[in-house]
Design a protein around this motif. Structure first.
Motif, PDB file in Angstrom:
ATOM      1  N   UNK A 342    -143.357 -54.273  29.366  1.00  0.00           N
ATOM      2  CA  UNK A 342    -142.543 -54.201  28.159  1.00  0.00           C
ATOM      3  C   UNK A 342    -141.944 -52.813  28.044  1.00  0.00           C
ATOM      4  N   UNK A 343    -140.864 -52.728  27.274  1.00  0.00           N
ATOM      5  CA  UNK A 343    -140.156 -51.452  27.093  1.00  0.00           C
ATOM      6  C   UNK A 343    -139.724 -51.323  25.649  1.00  0.00           C
ATOM      7  N   UNK A 344    -140.089 -50.209  25.033  1.00  0.00           N
ATOM      8  CA  UNK A 344    -139.667 -49.916  23.666  1.00  0.00           C
ATOM      9  C   UNK A 344    -138.273 -49.300  23.723  1.00  0.00           C
ATOM     10  N   UNK A 345    -137.299 -49.946  23.048  1.00  0.00           N
ATOM     11  CA  UNK A 345    -135.907 -49.514  23.104  1.00  0.00           C
ATOM     12  C   UNK A 345    -135.403 -48.966  21.773  1.00  0.00           C
ATOM     13  N   UNK A 346    -136.320 -48.681  20.863  1.00  0.00           N
ATOM     14  CA  UNK A 346    -135.910 -48.179  19.554  1.00  0.00           C
ATOM     15  C   UNK A 346    -135.744 -49.303  18.562  1.00  0.00           C
ATOM     16  N   UNK A 347    -134.571 -49.929  18.566  1.00  0.00           N
ATOM     17  CA  UNK A 347    -134.309 -51.013  17.617  1.00  0.00           C
ATOM     18  C   UNK A 347    -135.009 -52.309  18.012  1.00  0.00           C
ATOM     19  N   UNK A 362    -137.718 -63.288  29.847  1.00  0.00           N
ATOM     20  CA  UNK A 362    -137.424 -62.078  29.079  1.00  0.00           C
ATOM     21  C   UNK A 362    -137.409 -62.420  27.594  1.00  0.00           C
ATOM     22  N   UNK A 363    -138.109 -61.636  26.788  1.00  0.00           N
ATOM     23  CA  UNK A 363    -138.180 -61.837  25.343  1.00  0.00           C
ATOM     24  C   UNK A 363    -137.868 -60.508  24.659  1.00  0.00           C
ATOM     25  N   UNK A 364    -137.037 -60.542  23.622  1.00  0.00           N
ATOM     26  CA  UNK A 364    -136.784 -59.330  22.845  1.00  0.00           C
ATOM     27  C   UNK A 364    -137.202 -59.553  21.400  1.00  0.00           C
ATOM     28  N   UNK A 365    -137.805 -58.535  20.821  1.00  0.00           N
ATOM     29  CA  UNK A 365    -138.228 -58.596  19.428  1.00  0.00           C
ATOM     30  C   UNK A 365    -137.712 -57.372  18.680  1.00  0.00           C
ATOM     31  N   UNK A 366    -137.098 -57.581  17.509  1.00  0.00           N
ATOM     32  CA  UNK A 366    -136.608 -56.437  16.729  1.00  0.00           C
ATOM     33  C   UNK A 366    -137.764 -55.647  16.136  1.00  0.00           C
TER      34      UNK A 366
END
Length: 396
Positions: A342-347, A362-366
């Motif tokens: 996983x990677x923390x991208x800020x937003x 691939x999963x993205x979470x705000x």
């Protein structure tokens, strides 16, 4: 029409200011029955020897529209733009601008201007002289040139920089000078070839909105070529996605992203997860697909047109997927896997999850809060789920 003929566009309206623009309808022109296209491209093909750069494209673009041609390198988008400008001659087909056939009309006689990626500013001239260059060549009166140059400088928010040279400007300022120079001759159609490609990410994002505001204020029809999906999504009223010389989908940005018509478009626009499977139920408002890649049945709440037991792909955007430690109540559109990275991208945070089937998703979470209530880390066993209206079935 021969190449020596000159078209007189003076009888047609050549300038639309913000106050003179027609009242906008809630229904865009391309959705209005009987609306006349401002730019009509009919069966245009361009060949270079045995290579077909543009392959039988037909496209209608409407007045005051900001249309983006989006595609990768070699897709034919810049070649199509150069044909609109008159720098390339079509092998077959025709181009009509404001009802006039452009066959044989030289670039300088077309109601068109083009802004290049390099900006091509004259380094020895001031900003004001760069903008005025085209008017001076046409012999426009000095007083009129001065007035129109100042109008353009104010429009692009460079009114105080008219005496500077290009090397004294930032990249974003040079971009605006090039835009002002392209607009000062009041073209009916402005062509922009990768106009923001030379800017850094933050400046590019800021300039996108400036470009939209300028286009809206002037009411000039823009056709923008870009390879940047985010740029096209931000700028365009509509997008034409190009691949191998063909426009494969033309739609508003929302529809291109949410309802791609093929695997190519789904993968080219943003990020997507694709699950291959076989249709086991196809009703007018229900589709069920058995997918070994997903490890179960995928359910979509709309029908499709396909053959019985046809192999299809289900497209799910990463942000549509819910991630949880506990198994949800739903049985369909529910997968199990393990977090690999996983990677923390800020937003937002991006997760790579390997399903029990071996497929990586691939999963993205705000990141709504600084402290997240439910934390996920490497090797966590997780469930992935999404609603029945969050995915699209692709048959090609």
């Amino acid at each position: 029409m021969t190449s020596s003929q000159t078209i007189d566009f003076s009888s047609k309206e050549t300038e639309v200011s913000g106050k003179d623009k027609p009242a906008t309808s809630s229904v865009p022109l391309w959705q209005q029955e009987g609306a006349e296209p401002f730019l009509r491209i009919e069966n245009i093909t361009k060949k270079f020897g045995d290579f077909t750069a543009v392959d039988n494209i037909s496209l209608n673009i409407y007045k005051n529209e900001l249309f983006c041609l989006l595609g990768g390198s070699g897709s034919g988008k810049s070649t199509l733009l150069r044909m609109l400008a008159g720098f390339e001659t079509p092998t077959s087909g025709r181009i009509l601008i404001d009802g006039v056939d452009m066959a044989g009309v030289q670039p300088w006689d077309r109601p068109v201007n083009m802004m290049f990626q390099s900006y091509a500013l004259f380094p020895h001239l001031t900003v004001a002289d760069n903008i005025a260059f085209g008017l001076k060549r046409e012999g426009v009166a000095k007083a009129e040139i001065k007035r129109r140059v100042q109008e353009m400088l104010d429009l692009v928010q460079l009114g105080h920089l008219g005496k500077r040279k290009p090397h004294q400007l930032s990249g974003g300022q040079r971009q605006r000078v090039a835009l002002a120079r392209s607009l000062i001759k009041r073209p009916k159609l402005l062509l922009l070839d990768e106009p923001l490609g030379a800017l850094d990410k933050k400046l590019r994002e800021e300039t996108q909105f400036e470009l939209i505001n300028i286009q809206d204020e002037l009411g000039v029809t823009f056709v923008v070529v870009t390879h940047d999906q985010e740029e096209a999504m931000t700028l365009a009223s509509r997008i034409g996605v190009m691949n191998h010389g063909v426009i494969v989908q033309t739609d508003e940005p929302h529809d291109v992203y949410e309802y791609p018509n093929s695997r190519f478009v789904a993968e080219f626009i943003g990020s997507v997860n694709l699950f291959e499977g076989v249709v086991i139920e196809d009703e007018p408002d229900t589709v069920r697909i058995q997918s070994e890649e997903a490890g179960g049945v995928l359910y979509i709440n709309h029908g499709i047109s396909c053959a019985p037991h046809q192999v299809v792909h289900v497209a799910v955007r990463p942000e549509k997927i819910r991630l949880g430690h506990e198994q949800p109540e739903q049985k369909e559109n529910c997968l199990h896997g393990r977090i690999m990275d996983f990677a923390y991208m800020g937003s937002l945070t991006v997760f790579k999850v390997r399903l029990d089937s071996g497929k990586e998703v691939r999963v993205t979470q705000p990141n709504f809060n600084r402290e997240v209530g439910e934390r996920f880390t490497w090797d966590d066993q997780v469930y992935l789920s999404w609603t029945e209206d969050s995915s699209v079935v692709l048959t090609s």
